[in-house]
Write a protein that holds these residues in place. Structure first.
Motif, PDB file in Angstrom:
ATOM      1  N   GLY A   6       0.828  -1.215   0.000  1.00 27.11           N
ATOM      2  CA  GLY A   6       0.000   0.000   0.000  1.00 27.11           C
ATOM      3  C   GLY A   6       0.850   1.248   0.000  1.00 27.11           C
ATOM      4  N   GLY A   7       1.929   1.233  -0.808  1.00 27.65           N
ATOM      5  CA  GLY A   7       2.734   2.436  -1.023  1.00 27.65           C
ATOM      6  C   GLY A   7       2.145   3.229  -2.170  1.00 27.65           C
ATOM      7  N   LEU A   8       2.956   4.099  -2.778  1.00 28.64           N
ATOM      8  CA  LEU A   8       2.432   4.951  -3.853  1.00 28.64           C
ATOM      9  C   LEU A   8       1.882   4.116  -5.009  1.00 28.64           C
ATOM     10  N   ALA A   9       2.588   3.011  -5.344  1.00 26.94           N
ATOM     11  CA  ALA A   9       2.171   2.193  -6.486  1.00 26.94           C
ATOM     12  C   ALA A   9       0.889   1.427  -6.166  1.00 26.94           C
ATOM     13  N   GLY A  10       0.867   0.749  -5.016  1.00 34.96           N
ATOM     14  CA  GLY A  10      -0.288  -0.078  -4.661  1.00 34.96           C
ATOM     15  C   GLY A  10      -1.544   0.761  -4.463  1.00 34.96           C
ATOM     16  N   LEU A  26      -6.313  -5.143  -0.751  1.00 31.97           N
ATOM     17  CA  LEU A  26      -4.970  -4.568  -0.673  1.00 31.97           C
ATOM     18  C   LEU A  26      -4.339  -5.049   0.634  1.00 31.97           C
ATOM     19  N   VAL A  27      -3.164  -5.667   0.513  1.00 32.37           N
ATOM     20  CA  VAL A  27      -2.504  -6.225   1.703  1.00 32.37           C
ATOM     21  C   VAL A  27      -1.222  -5.454   1.979  1.00 32.37           C
ATOM     22  N   ASP A  28      -1.042  -5.020   3.221  1.00 35.42           N
ATOM     23  CA  ASP A  28       0.199  -4.351   3.616  1.00 35.42           C
ATOM     24  C   ASP A  28       0.483  -4.740   5.069  1.00 35.42           C
ATOM     25  N   ARG A  29       1.775  -4.810   5.396  1.00 26.94           N
ATOM     26  CA  ARG A  29       2.140  -5.170   6.777  1.00 26.94           C
ATOM     27  C   ARG A  29       1.789  -4.046   7.755  1.00 26.94           C
ATOM     28  N   ASN A  30       1.707  -2.829   7.244  1.00 28.54           N
ATOM     29  CA  ASN A  30       1.310  -1.692   8.083  1.00 28.54           C
ATOM     30  C   ASN A  30      -0.113  -1.288   7.743  1.00 28.54           C
ATOM     31  N   ASP A  31      -0.805  -0.738   8.735  1.00 28.23           N
ATOM     32  CA  ASP A  31      -2.167  -0.296   8.402  1.00 28.23           C
ATOM     33  C   ASP A  31      -2.149   1.138   7.872  1.00 28.23           C
ATOM     34  N   HIS A  33      -0.128   4.038   4.975  1.00 24.27           N
ATOM     35  CA  HIS A  33       0.766   4.345   3.856  1.00 24.27           C
ATOM     36  C   HIS A  33       1.876   5.251   4.387  1.00 24.27           C
ATOM     37  N   GLN A  34       3.097   5.092   3.895  1.00 23.86           N
ATOM     38  CA  GLN A  34       4.170   5.987   4.338  1.00 23.86           C
ATOM     39  C   GLN A  34       4.734   6.746   3.144  1.00 23.86           C
ATOM     40  N   PHE A  35       4.878   8.041   3.340  1.00 24.90           N
ATOM     41  CA  PHE A  35       5.318   8.921   2.258  1.00 24.90           C
ATOM     42  C   PHE A  35       6.828   9.107   2.382  1.00 24.90           C
ATOM     43  N   ALA A  71      -1.439  -7.354   7.082  1.00 25.13           N
ATOM     44  CA  ALA A  71      -0.777  -8.651   7.328  1.00 25.13           C
ATOM     45  C   ALA A  71       0.528  -8.694   6.555  1.00 25.13           C
ATOM     46  N   GLU A  72       1.423  -9.539   7.032  1.00 29.78           N
ATOM     47  CA  GLU A  72       2.705  -9.745   6.340  1.00 29.78           C
ATOM     48  C   GLU A  72       2.491 -10.831   5.287  1.00 29.78           C
ATOM     49  N   VAL A  73       2.937 -10.571   4.073  1.00 33.58           N
ATOM     50  CA  VAL A  73       2.832 -11.586   3.022  1.00 33.58           C
ATOM     51  C   VAL A  73       4.131 -12.387   3.008  1.00 33.58           C
ATOM     52  N   VAL A  98       2.069  -6.999  -7.716  1.00 28.23           N
ATOM     53  CA  VAL A  98       3.115  -6.937  -6.681  1.00 28.23           C
ATOM     54  C   VAL A  98       3.630  -5.493  -6.642  1.00 28.23           C
ATOM     55  N   ALA A  99       3.325  -4.813  -5.531  1.00 32.12           N
ATOM     56  CA  ALA A  99       3.750  -3.407  -5.354  1.00 32.12           C
ATOM     57  C   ALA A  99       4.415  -3.300  -3.986  1.00 32.12           C
ATOM     58  N   ALA A 100       5.359  -4.226  -3.745  1.00 25.98           N
ATOM     59  CA  ALA A 100       5.910  -4.390  -2.384  1.00 25.98           C
ATOM     60  C   ALA A 100       7.111  -3.502  -2.105  1.00 25.98           C
ATOM     61  N   LEU A 119      16.805   4.403   5.987  1.00 25.56           N
ATOM     62  CA  LEU A 119      15.722   5.389   5.980  1.00 25.56           C
ATOM     63  C   LEU A 119      14.710   5.014   4.900  1.00 25.56           C
ATOM     64  N   TYR A 120      13.987   3.911   5.162  1.00 23.58           N
ATOM     65  CA  TYR A 120      13.040   3.432   4.155  1.00 23.58           C
ATOM     66  C   TYR A 120      11.599   3.439   4.643  1.00 23.58           C
ATOM     67  N   SER A 121      11.438   3.566   5.966  1.00 24.54           N
ATOM     68  CA  SER A 121      10.075   3.500   6.499  1.00 24.54           C
ATOM     69  C   SER A 121       9.928   4.568   7.575  1.00 24.54           C
ATOM     70  N   LEU A 299      11.455   5.916  -8.438  1.00 22.83           N
ATOM     71  CA  LEU A 299      10.964   7.251  -8.096  1.00 22.83           C
ATOM     72  C   LEU A 299       9.474   7.180  -7.786  1.00 22.83           C
ATOM     73  N   GLY A 300       9.032   8.133  -6.956  1.00 18.26           N
ATOM     74  CA  GLY A 300       7.627   8.172  -6.593  1.00 18.26           C
ATOM     75  C   GLY A 300       6.714   8.275  -7.806  1.00 18.26           C
ATOM     76  N   SER A 301       7.105   9.123  -8.774  1.00 19.62           N
ATOM     77  CA  SER A 301       6.197   9.295  -9.921  1.00 19.62           C
ATOM     78  C   SER A 301       6.147   8.045 -10.802  1.00 19.62           C
TER      79      SER A 301
HETATM   80  C1  LIG Z   1      14.176   8.272   1.953  1.00 17.15           C
HETATM   81  C2  LIG Z   1      13.540   8.266   0.585  1.00 17.15           C
HETATM   82  C3  LIG Z   1      13.312   9.479  -0.052  1.00 17.15           C
HETATM   83  C4  LIG Z   1      12.723   9.511  -1.320  1.00 17.15           C
HETATM   84  N1  LIG Z   1      12.499  10.704  -1.910  1.00 17.15           N
HETATM   85  C5  LIG Z   1      11.883  10.741  -3.107  1.00 17.15           C
HETATM   86  C6  LIG Z   1      11.585  11.975  -3.722  1.00 17.15           C
HETATM   87  O1  LIG Z   1      11.893  13.040  -3.191  1.00 17.15           O
HETATM   88  N2  LIG Z   1      10.916  11.955  -4.916  1.00 17.15           N
HETATM   89  C7  LIG Z   1      10.561  10.788  -5.525  1.00 17.15           C
HETATM   90  O2  LIG Z   1       9.950  10.801  -6.596  1.00 17.15           O
HETATM   91  N3  LIG Z   1      10.851   9.595  -4.970  1.00 17.15           N
HETATM   92  C8  LIG Z   1      11.497   9.551  -3.783  1.00 17.15           C
HETATM   93  N4  LIG Z   1      11.780   8.337  -3.209  1.00 17.15           N
HETATM   94  C9  LIG Z   1      11.391   7.123  -3.918  1.00 17.15           C
HETATM   95  C10 LIG Z   1       9.905   6.852  -3.738  1.00 17.15           C
HETATM   96  O3  LIG Z   1       9.531   7.135  -2.414  1.00 17.15           O
HETATM   97  C11 LIG Z   1       9.623   5.400  -4.103  1.00 17.15           C
HETATM   98  O4  LIG Z   1      10.022   5.198  -5.430  1.00 17.15           O
HETATM   99  C12 LIG Z   1       8.153   5.042  -3.969  1.00 17.15           C
HETATM  100  O5  LIG Z   1       7.646   5.375  -2.697  1.00 17.15           O
HETATM  101  C13 LIG Z   1       7.963   3.557  -4.213  1.00 17.15           C
HETATM  102  O6  LIG Z   1       6.629   3.251  -4.063  1.00 17.15           O
HETATM  103  P1  LIG Z   1       6.169   1.729  -4.016  1.00 17.15           P
HETATM  104  O7  LIG Z   1       4.687   1.769  -3.848  1.00 17.15           O
HETATM  105  O8  LIG Z   1       6.742   0.970  -5.140  1.00 17.15           O
HETATM  106  O9  LIG Z   1       6.860   1.144  -2.697  1.00 17.15           O
HETATM  107  P2  LIG Z   1       6.651   1.537  -1.177  1.00 17.15           P
HETATM  108  O10 LIG Z   1       6.184   2.929  -1.034  1.00 17.15           O
HETATM  109  O11 LIG Z   1       7.901   1.131  -0.497  1.00 17.15           O
HETATM  110  O12 LIG Z   1       5.458   0.594  -0.717  1.00 17.15           O
HETATM  111  C14 LIG Z   1       5.616  -0.791  -0.562  1.00 17.15           C
HETATM  112  C15 LIG Z   1       4.619  -1.272   0.456  1.00 17.15           C
HETATM  113  O13 LIG Z   1       4.659  -2.691   0.480  1.00 17.15           O
HETATM  114  C16 LIG Z   1       4.569  -3.134   1.822  1.00 17.15           C
HETATM  115  N5  LIG Z   1       5.198  -4.464   1.900  1.00 17.15           N
HETATM  116  C17 LIG Z   1       6.420  -4.821   1.457  1.00 17.15           C
HETATM  117  N6  LIG Z   1       6.640  -6.135   1.687  1.00 17.15           N
HETATM  118  C18 LIG Z   1       5.532  -6.605   2.294  1.00 17.15           C
HETATM  119  C19 LIG Z   1       5.160  -7.894   2.785  1.00 17.15           C
HETATM  120  N7  LIG Z   1       5.984  -8.952   2.701  1.00 17.15           N
HETATM  121  N8  LIG Z   1       3.950  -8.024   3.351  1.00 17.15           N
HETATM  122  C20 LIG Z   1       3.104  -6.962   3.461  1.00 17.15           C
HETATM  123  N9  LIG Z   1       3.406  -5.735   3.012  1.00 17.15           N
HETATM  124  C21 LIG Z   1       4.599  -5.556   2.428  1.00 17.15           C
HETATM  125  C22 LIG Z   1       5.311  -2.061   2.621  1.00 17.15           C
HETATM  126  O14 LIG Z   1       4.875  -2.046   3.960  1.00 17.15           O
HETATM  127  C23 LIG Z   1       4.941  -0.787   1.860  1.00 17.15           C
HETATM  128  O15 LIG Z   1       3.819  -0.142   2.405  1.00 17.15           O
HETATM  129  C24 LIG Z   1      12.375   8.296  -1.950  1.00 17.15           C
HETATM  130  C25 LIG Z   1      12.614   7.079  -1.312  1.00 17.15           C
HETATM  131  C26 LIG Z   1      13.184   7.056  -0.053  1.00 17.15           C
HETATM  132  C27 LIG Z   1      13.436   5.748   0.627  1.00 17.15           C
END
Ligand SMILES: Cc1cc2nc3c(=O)[nH]c(=O)nc-3n(C[C@H](O)[C@H](O)[C@H](O)COP(=O)(O)OP(=O)(O)OC[C@H]3O[C@@H](n4cnc5c(N)ncnc54)[C@H](O)[C@@H]3O)c2cc1C
Length: 420
Positions: A6-10, A26-31, A33-35, A71-73, A98-100, A119-121, A299-301
């Motif tokens: 449940g990050g930006l992609a999910g 939607l399944v995530d280990r945390n309840d 989303h973290q920015f 829940a943890e997958v 898969v958006a993990a 510094l990932y969470s 990247l986030g976008s």
């Molecule tokens: C410190 C930092 C700064 C950044 N700054 C920028 C920036 O300024 N601009 C920019 O564009 N990008 C930035 N990025 C990159 C951007 O944040 C990421 O590319 C983007 O958040 C990825 O999104 P995602 O949904 O793929 O993954 P994530 O946001 O990491 O989401 C993955 C989710 O999956 C869950 N998950 C993983 N494994 C499991 C499991 N086994 N069971 C259950 N849940 C699970 C996690 O809990 C998490 O919520 C930064 C990244 C970091 C780490």
């Protein structure tokens, strides 16, 4: 329809499907989303952790077809579109996305996983903040020295924020000798993806903020009280921040296909996995072909757009239409180095800007990212301009409450962040 993560992609994927009334689990280990782009603000006590996390149930409150499972997958079954949870349950759906995300890559450096702060969470950022706050109580000379490993955007932004924090604590009389912040990188410049001009600007701004920049320097080992460098010397530091790179989430490896570069899942141009037309990987968990230079960066976008695109392809599949290859709208690259200092390369041709114009670009992109999880982006804009513009003294939470983003959330909408 299952979404893992449940990050930006999910979130972008689930939202798009929900708009068309498709049922999503939607399944995530945390309840929540973290920015990630604002984690360094939490680590440097400039934002409370609650301000960069948002409960999934609040995000999907108006999307009745989205069921959030916390829940943890443990495993992904691509052939059966299933997710095996560590509590023994198995979920199945018509498609799986898969958006993990990612995890830190310590490159096998001895002691890094044990002693460095990644510094990932939100929990990582909060742990680092509490650690610095503890050290501040015992402000003996050298106690607050920090080494930041990795000169990419995460390392640069963290260095800038910590150097400012130390400077502010010193200026306000709380610290007789501010901690020394040193950023080390193996390469010959910070922000390797940027132009030489932006790299020089970044190094200059960090030095002006009081940081040491050490290039051509690799880390050989991390100890609780020092970092050993590959030239045999060492830097005493009780805080090592790891911004040294990332790997795809470990659960991705359970999916079956041999993970590709960076332990991420290689996807086809339409974001499906080879041989599994109903299984997708997106965001930081995937190597997404860019057509020209290999793959799109983490990247986030890219995460947000690929999550949405996977949803569009699932919808096409449900309508029995062919899928389409992912097309990324390049927003450029940018980094905020501190108050009044930012670099950006914007537009398709990565036109280079710095200072307030770069900050405005940063703000535009981050507002768009945040709009996927928050409706009140104007509150974020107000906070960010205030941060960038004003020479407000930063202080550790021990003495003052950081300036909050005025989300105006109810108590029920605040995340509860556990540090395990
Ligand atoms: C410190 C930092 C700064 C950044 N700054 C920028 C920036 O300024 N601009 C920019 O564009 N990008 C930035 N990025 C990159 C951007 O944040 C990421 O590319 C983007 O958040 C990825 O999104 P995602 O949904 O793929 O993954 P994530 O946001 O990491 O989401 C993955 C989710 O999956 C869950 N998950 C993983 N494994 C499991 C499991 N086994 N069971 C259950 N849940 C699970 C996690 O809990 C998490 O919520 C930064 C990244 C970091 C780490």
């Amino acid at each position: 329809m299952l979404v893992l993560g449940g990050g930006l992609a999910g979130v972008a994927c689930a939202r798009r499907l929900a708009e068309d009334g498709v049922g999503v689990t939607l399944v995530d280990r945390n309840d929540y989303h973290q920015f990630q782009p604002l984690l360094y603000q939490v680590a440097s006590s400039q934002l409370p952790a609650e301000d960069v996390a948002r409960p999934h149930r609040a995000i999907f409150r108006e999307h009745a077809t989205v069921d959030v499972v916390t829940a943890e997958v443990a495993e992904v079954w691509l052939a059966d579109h299933g997710l095996v949870l560590t509590d023994g349950r198995t979920l199945t759906g018509s498609h799986v996305v898969v958006a993990a995300g990612a995890r830190p890559n310590f490159f096998g450096v001895p002691g890094a996983a044990e002693h460095a702060f990644p510094l990932y969470s939100v929990a990582d950022a909060e742990r680092l903040r509490l650690h610095l706050q503890d050290l501040l109580r015992d402000a003996a000379p050298g106690t607050l020295d920090v080494v930041v490993v990795g000169g990419g955007p995460t390392g640069v932004e963290t260095t800038g924020a910590l150097a400012e924090l130390m400077g502010a604590l010193h200026a306000s009389g709380r610290l007789a000798r501010p901690g020394r912040i040193t950023i080390v990188d193996r390469g010959d410049a910070l922000l390797g993806e940027f132009s030489a001009h932006a790299q020089e600007y970044t190094a200059r701004k960090l030095r002006e903020a009081g940081a040491d920049v050490r290039l051509h320097t690799g880390v050989a080992a991390v100890h609780p009280d020092r970092v050993e460098l590959d030239d045999g010397s060492s830097i005493p530091a009780r805080t090592v921040v790891w911004g040294g790179g990332e790997l795809g989430a470990s659960v991705a490896a359970s999916a079956g296909p041999e993970p590709g570069r960076g332990a991420r899942l290689d996807v086809r141009p339409d974001l499906t996995l080879e041989g599994y037309p109903d299984a997708y990987a997106v965001g930081d968990a995937a190597n997404i072909p860019s057509g020209e230079s290999g793959t799109w960066p983490q990247l986030g976008s890219v995460a947000q757009q690929s999550g949405k695109w996977a949803a569009e392809n699932v919808l096409r599949d449900l309508r029995r239409e062919p899928s389409r290859p992912f097309r990324y709208k390049d927003k450029g690259i940018m980094a905020m180095i501190g108050r009044n200092a930012a670099v950006a390369e914007v537009g398709r041709h990565h036109h280079q800007v710095e200072g307030p114009v770069a900050f405005a670009a940063w703000l535009g992109v981050h507002m768009m990212l945040m709009s996927g999880v928050h409706s009140k982006t104007d509150a974020f804009v107000t906070w960010a301009w205030d941060y960038f513009d004003r020479d407000r003294t930063a202080t550790l939470e021990a003495s003052a409450t950081p300036q909050r983003i005025a989300w105006g959330d109810d108590e029920a909408d605040r995340p509860h962040i556990a540090l395990d």
